[in-house]
Design a protein around this motif. Structure first.
Motif, PDB file in Angstrom:
ATOM      1  N   GLY A  50       0.796  -1.221   0.000  1.00  0.00           N
ATOM      2  CA  GLY A  50       0.000   0.000   0.000  1.00  0.00           C
ATOM      3  C   GLY A  50       0.828   1.269   0.000  1.00  0.00           C
ATOM      4  O   GLY A  50       0.573   2.192  -0.776  1.00  0.00           O
ATOM      5  N   ALA A  54       2.049   1.430  -4.209  1.00  0.00           N
ATOM      6  CA  ALA A  54       1.040   2.383  -4.683  1.00  0.00           C
ATOM      7  C   ALA A  54       1.660   3.738  -5.013  1.00  0.00           C
ATOM      8  O   ALA A  54       1.175   4.451  -5.896  1.00  0.00           O
ATOM      9  CB  ALA A  54      -0.060   2.540  -3.643  1.00  0.00           C
ATOM     10  N   SER A  57       3.591   2.938  -8.518  1.00  0.00           N
ATOM     11  CA  SER A  57       2.867   2.300  -9.620  1.00  0.00           C
ATOM     12  C   SER A  57       2.232   3.321 -10.551  1.00  0.00           C
ATOM     13  O   SER A  57       1.908   4.438 -10.148  1.00  0.00           O
ATOM     14  CB  SER A  57       1.787   1.368  -9.049  1.00  0.00           C
ATOM     15  N   VAL A  63      -4.072  -2.900  -6.546  1.00  0.00           N
ATOM     16  CA  VAL A  63      -3.643  -2.934  -5.148  1.00  0.00           C
ATOM     17  C   VAL A  63      -2.737  -4.143  -4.957  1.00  0.00           C
ATOM     18  O   VAL A  63      -3.047  -5.245  -5.429  1.00  0.00           O
ATOM     19  CB  VAL A  63      -4.844  -3.024  -4.190  1.00  0.00           C
ATOM     20  N   SER A 312      -7.815  -5.552  -5.758  1.00  0.00           N
ATOM     21  CA  SER A 312      -7.999  -4.561  -6.818  1.00  0.00           C
ATOM     22  C   SER A 312      -9.453  -4.477  -7.251  1.00  0.00           C
ATOM     23  O   SER A 312      -9.996  -3.387  -7.440  1.00  0.00           O
ATOM     24  CB  SER A 312      -7.106  -4.916  -8.019  1.00  0.00           C
ATOM     25  N   ASN A 315     -11.412  -2.665  -4.762  1.00  0.00           N
ATOM     26  CA  ASN A 315     -11.172  -1.233  -4.905  1.00  0.00           C
ATOM     27  C   ASN A 315     -12.074  -0.643  -5.989  1.00  0.00           C
ATOM     28  O   ASN A 315     -12.672   0.430  -5.806  1.00  0.00           O
ATOM     29  CB  ASN A 315      -9.697  -1.009  -5.251  1.00  0.00           C
ATOM     30  N   ARG A 323      -4.664   6.098  -7.170  1.00  0.00           N
ATOM     31  CA  ARG A 323      -3.761   5.303  -6.343  1.00  0.00           C
ATOM     32  C   ARG A 323      -3.854   5.655  -4.858  1.00  0.00           C
ATOM     33  O   ARG A 323      -3.362   4.907  -4.014  1.00  0.00           O
ATOM     34  CB  ARG A 323      -2.320   5.518  -6.811  1.00  0.00           C
ATOM     35  N   GLY A 326      -5.263   2.817  -2.662  1.00  0.00           N
ATOM     36  CA  GLY A 326      -4.319   1.783  -2.276  1.00  0.00           C
ATOM     37  C   GLY A 326      -3.380   2.241  -1.175  1.00  0.00           C
ATOM     38  O   GLY A 326      -3.035   1.472  -0.269  1.00  0.00           O
TER      39      GLY A 326
END
Length: 512
Positions: A50, A54, A57, A63, A312, A315, A323, A326
């Protein structure tokens, strides 16, 4: 350096991050326990996924955290090498993933047949189910004889653990079924969280009413010594440097790097497909982010991580936009471990086993297997081969053999369709439909043997872009011998040239 997140959609990202956090807690703990690692190592991987991944990325909704797909690899590595050397393998795997990213190997997932990927996931699911069955029935380590007789199972089973497992599985099934639509607002609570809450309630109730069957201390999540931030920081540990001298560590690192990268890239593609805004995630950047994440995990005592489709998708369903969701999930995991670890120790292991059994079943869905079987041998054979080899050996060998099996069927299909032969009396047509290599020499010779004497043969290569020199050699040899059999050969579009080669009439023999 600019701030890696935008607060523009914080109204959507904060609730989504909370939902992902609630989904992640039981998964982090369950995967760590299934891997034979300390439970805190799964939570550390979730925190790094996280906070670190995150931040680096390029995916808005993906996630990261510990993944069920690596459970088998990590369990084997810990048993063979020990936890500290497995951490060194995780560090090296992170370095390899960084190299993959800089070499722009983010498209590696597209070179693995879908049937092999499904076989890999199905094998992981089956192994996960087999490994979690004892815990689901409350059987402690070593309590079950090696004979695995039915009587031994019945004697070792904990009735309360079995009830918790069945109830948890019922909740997970209900949330996924069409009947779950009738639950209304209740269904907004993540299924895994609801299963944990109900399991804790059943366990506490059994203690209050002094039920004849209660769980022992070994049947709960154990996070010893986590009574504050200082205690959590004290639990962080580094990798064994001696692992750098162990060849098995490097092989484990390569396995983790390949499988983690593959699972990440597949998850990335899946998340992009369900993204309401149809954004494209840069795969090369994702590999770099995952590499840094695994490097950090290995340095502080976390499990290897990947982008995880379960978190993910949660989410996406919770309305996450960037992001930041995450990152929030990672921050909440960190706070819970530092200040509320005692609450996590209320969770029965049977409930976590049920969550992993449900995950394993979804990875190895019977419907998916039936669908592959009906699609034909060229898809089912690589799938089945991958499953069997992984179950008998290990994951990397299974994927490699599955890819080879897929290549065999591809070459076989290409071999059959590369050329065709038709004959009508003394007129023959040999047509080359596509690029042709030396692998088709035997089939070419079989067709040429069918050409009768005193016939006219057309070899049409108009659709072929490339013709292997070995194929030219076989055709030249045939034309050299065709004169004796009075065969006329017409070559069409060979390197852009069309020509006819007729046999030379032999002079009659003089009478003696």
């Amino acid at each position: 350096m600019s701030f890696p997140f935008t607060l523009k959609y914080s109204a959507q990202d904060f609730p989504a991050g909370l939902v992902v956090f609630l989904v992640a807690i039981p998964l982090c703990l369950g995967i760590a326990i299934a891997s034979g690692a300390p439970p805190v190592s799964g939570l550390i991987a979730g925190i790094v996924g996280g906070l670190v991944v995150a931040s680096l990325s390029g995916s808005a909704l993906s996630v990261s955290g510990p993944a069920a797909g690596l459970t088998v690899i990590v369990l084997g590595a810990i048993n063979a090498l020990g936890f500290e050397k497995m951490m060194m393998a995780t560090v090296l795997a992170g370095v390899m993933q960084l190299v993959f990213g800089y070499l722009k190997l983010g498209k590696i997932g597209s070179y693995v047949p879908a049937s092999v990927i499904k076989g890999m996931l199905a094998a992981i699911g089956l192994i996960l189910i087999l490994n979690q069955l004892p815990t689901a029935f409350g059987i402690p380590d070593g309590a079950l004889p090696e004979s695995l007789s039915p009587a031994a199972w019945v004697q070792a089973i904990s009735p309360l653990a079995m009830v918790i497992t069945l109830v948890s599985l019922g909740i997970l099934w209900l949330w996924d079924s069409p009947a779950g639509q009738r639950l209304g607002y209740l269904r907004r609570i993540p299924a895994a969280l609801m299963a944990v809450v109900v399991a804790i309630g059943i366990d506490r109730l059994s203690v209050l009413v002094q039920a004849p069957s209660v769980l022992n201390s070994e049947q709960y999540v154990q996070l010893p010594g986590l009574d504050g931030p200082a205690a959590f920081l004290g639990q962080l540990q580094g990798p064994a440097l001696s692992g750098l001298l162990d060849p098995a560590v490097y092989m484990t690192a390569l396995t983790i790097a390949l499988i983690a990268s593959l699972e990440t890239l597949l998850s990335l593609e899946a998340v992009d497909k369900i993204d309401p805004y149809k954004r494209h995630s840069p795969p090369h950047r994702e590999l770099k982010a995952q590499g840094v994440g695994n490097l950090v995990c290995g340095m502080i005592g976390g499990l290897p991580l990947t982008a995880v489709i379960v978190r993910s998708s949660a989410n996406v369903q919770a309305g996450g936009r960037t992001r930041l969701a995450g990152f929030i999930h990672g921050a909440l995991l960190l706070v819970s471990v530092m200040f509320f670890a005692f609450m996590l120790e209320w969770i029965p292991l049977a409930c976590l086993a049920a969550i992993l059994l449900h995950t394993g079943f979804k990875l190895a869905r019977p419907g998916m297997m039936v669908s592959l079987y009906r699609s034909g041998l060229k898809r089912f054979a690589p799938f089945a081969t991958t499953v069997v080899v992984i179950m008998m050996t290990d994951l990397l060998k299974g994927v490699a053999v599955g890819v080879l099996c897929g290549l065999f069927f591809m070459l076989r299909s290409n071999h059959r369709s590369v050329m065709s032969f038709n004959k009508s009396g003394h007129h023959c047509l040999l047509r080359i439909h596509k690029d042709i290599s030396f692998l088709s020499r035997e089939r070419l010779r079989q067709y040429l043997d069918l050409v009768p004497e005193n016939s006219y043969l057309i070899i049409d290569a108009g659709s072929a872009g490339y013709i292997d020199p070995d194929i030219f050699e076989d055709i030249d040899n045939f034309m050299a011998s065709s004169r004796e059999r009075n065969i006329t050969v017409e070559l069409k579009a060979f390197n852009g040239v069309t020509a006819t080669f007729a046999p030379v009439a032999e002079k009659p023999l003089k009478a003696a």
